[in-house]
Design a protein around this motif. Structure first.
Motif, short mmCIF file in Angstrom:
data_model
loop_
_atom_site.label_atom_id
_atom_site.label_comp_id
_atom_site.label_asym_id
_atom_site.label_seq_id
_atom_site.Cartn_x
_atom_site.Cartn_y
_atom_site.Cartn_z
N ILE A 128 4.97 32.62 37.25
CA ILE A 128 4.92 32.10 38.62
C ILE A 128 5.88 30.93 38.80
O ILE A 128 6.28 30.61 39.91
N CYS A 129 6.29 30.30 37.69
CA CYS A 129 7.24 29.19 37.76
C CYS A 129 8.62 29.65 38.18
O CYS A 129 9.45 28.86 38.59
N VAL A 131 10.84 31.07 40.62
CA VAL A 131 10.89 31.34 42.05
C VAL A 131 12.24 31.92 42.45
O VAL A 131 12.33 32.81 43.27
N ARG A 167 1.47 36.57 44.63
CA ARG A 167 1.05 35.76 43.50
C ARG A 167 -0.16 36.38 42.83
O ARG A 167 -1.17 36.63 43.49
N VAL A 169 -1.47 35.23 39.71
CA VAL A 169 -2.18 34.38 38.75
C VAL A 169 -2.83 33.19 39.45
O VAL A 169 -2.53 32.91 40.59
N ALA B 23 4.95 22.84 36.01
CA ALA B 23 4.22 23.89 36.74
C ALA B 23 2.73 23.82 36.50
O ALA B 23 1.93 23.94 37.43
N LEU B 27 0.06 23.35 39.53
CA LEU B 27 -0.86 24.44 39.88
C LEU B 27 -2.31 24.04 39.65
O LEU B 27 -3.18 24.31 40.47
N GLU B 31 -4.97 23.95 42.69
CA GLU B 31 -6.11 24.86 42.65
C GLU B 31 -7.42 24.10 42.79
O GLU B 31 -8.42 24.65 43.25
N LEU B 52 9.60 25.66 41.10
CA LEU B 52 8.26 25.78 41.65
C LEU B 52 7.91 24.58 42.51
O LEU B 52 7.39 24.74 43.62
N PHE B 85 -3.72 25.38 49.20
CA PHE B 85 -3.01 26.32 48.34
C PHE B 85 -3.92 27.52 48.04
O PHE B 85 -4.93 27.37 47.36
N PRO B 87 -5.49 30.88 46.44
CA PRO B 87 -5.50 31.36 45.05
C PRO B 87 -4.66 32.63 44.89
O PRO B 87 -4.38 33.32 45.87
#
Lengths: 169, 104
Positions: A128-129, A131, A167, A169, B23, B27, B31, B52, B85, B87
């Motif tokens: 996911i990092c 982009v 996305r 994860v 990251a 994240l 979350e 990111l 954000f 999920p």
């Protein structure tokens, strides 16, 4: 390693018990992944009684920012190491998400397929990092995987053969 | 502290998080629904590690600044502009994989 392990465990979180036994392969230099995997499998065994998994370590193919020439040598060494392991496991499916560790394993799986010993489906999920650009593992495996999944639309545009599920994860 | 095994407890109690652009840090914070200011140090980080953080900033999930503008940012920030954000969806991956492997 670290973030990769966290991501891949999330990818596994919704898989049915048909994906069993699970064989985790990670770098011998990785200290934290084993604990994360054990914790994940421990929780999983509370829901699925017959959960099966194994853990295997292989030499790390490449350190971050390692030079090109020495990377080739260390990757070759990792391939030599992972070939017998992959042969022993004969996986139906190889799922990976980007650490250098996955390249030798995928190459081994491809070789087994080419030699007619075992044909595995190779699924690569880019982190996911990522982009806008692919990781080095991603750039290599984009051409060698059966399914290449990206998590941002820009990458889907840049790499049209990839799969975009949003996305995951 | 140098390294803690998990920041989950600290995150839970925080009202605001100021972090580097890693990251995992970003994240994990998002979350947990905590407001996040990402401090970008271009000299220290790889280009790809910023991808990111930049995207999260574009999407309105984090505030960004660098070391020299951090104080200004803290003084003038409006955290209500930050968007929650959502999920990720590992179940979509499971569905896809089932189709690919032939379980569906």
């Amino acid at each position: 390693t670290g973030g990769h392990t966290t991501e891949i465990l999330r990818l596994l979180s919704c898989l049915s018990e048909s994906y069993s036994p699970r064989h985790y392969i990670f770098a011998d230099s990785d200290k934290m992944s084993e604990a994360k995997i054990l914790s994940f499998e421990q929780k999983r065994s509370e829901t699925f009684s017959n959960s099966q998994f194994t853990l295997d370590r292989i030499p790390r193919s490449r350190e971050v920012r390692q030079s090109w020439t020495s990377s080739v040598v260390t990757t070759l060494y990792s391939i030599l190491y992972s070939l017998p392991l992959t042969y022993k496991l004969k996986p139906d499916l190889v799922l990976c998400n980007g650490p250098g560790t996955c390249v030798p394993v995928c190459i081994s799986a491809l070789l087994l397929g080419l030699l007619g010993i075992k044909r595995a489906i190779i699924v690569y999920v880019e982190s996911i990092c990522r982009v806008e650009t692919l990781s080095l593992s991603g750039k290599i495996l984009y051409y060698f995987s059966d399914y290449f999944i990206v998590q941002w639309p820009h990458l889907k545009e840049k790499y049209p053969k990839s799969v975009y599920l949003g996305r995951i994860v | 502290f140098r390294f803690k095994e998990s920041l989950a407890e600290d995150l839970r109690r925080a009202d605001l998080v100021i972090s580097h652009a890693g990251a995992g840090s970003c994240l994990e914070t998002l979350e947990k629904g905590k407001p996040l200011i990402v401090v970008i140090n271009e000299k220290l980080m790889n280009n790809h590690q910023l991808e990111l953080a930049k995207q999260l900033h574009r999407d309105g999930h984090v505030l960004c600044c660098n070391c020299s503008t951090l104080v200004d940012t803290l003084q003038s920030m409006d955290l209500s502009t930050l968007k929650p954000f959502p999920p990720g969806h590992p179940e979509k991956f499971a569905l896809f994989l089932d189709t690919v492997v032939g379980f569906q």
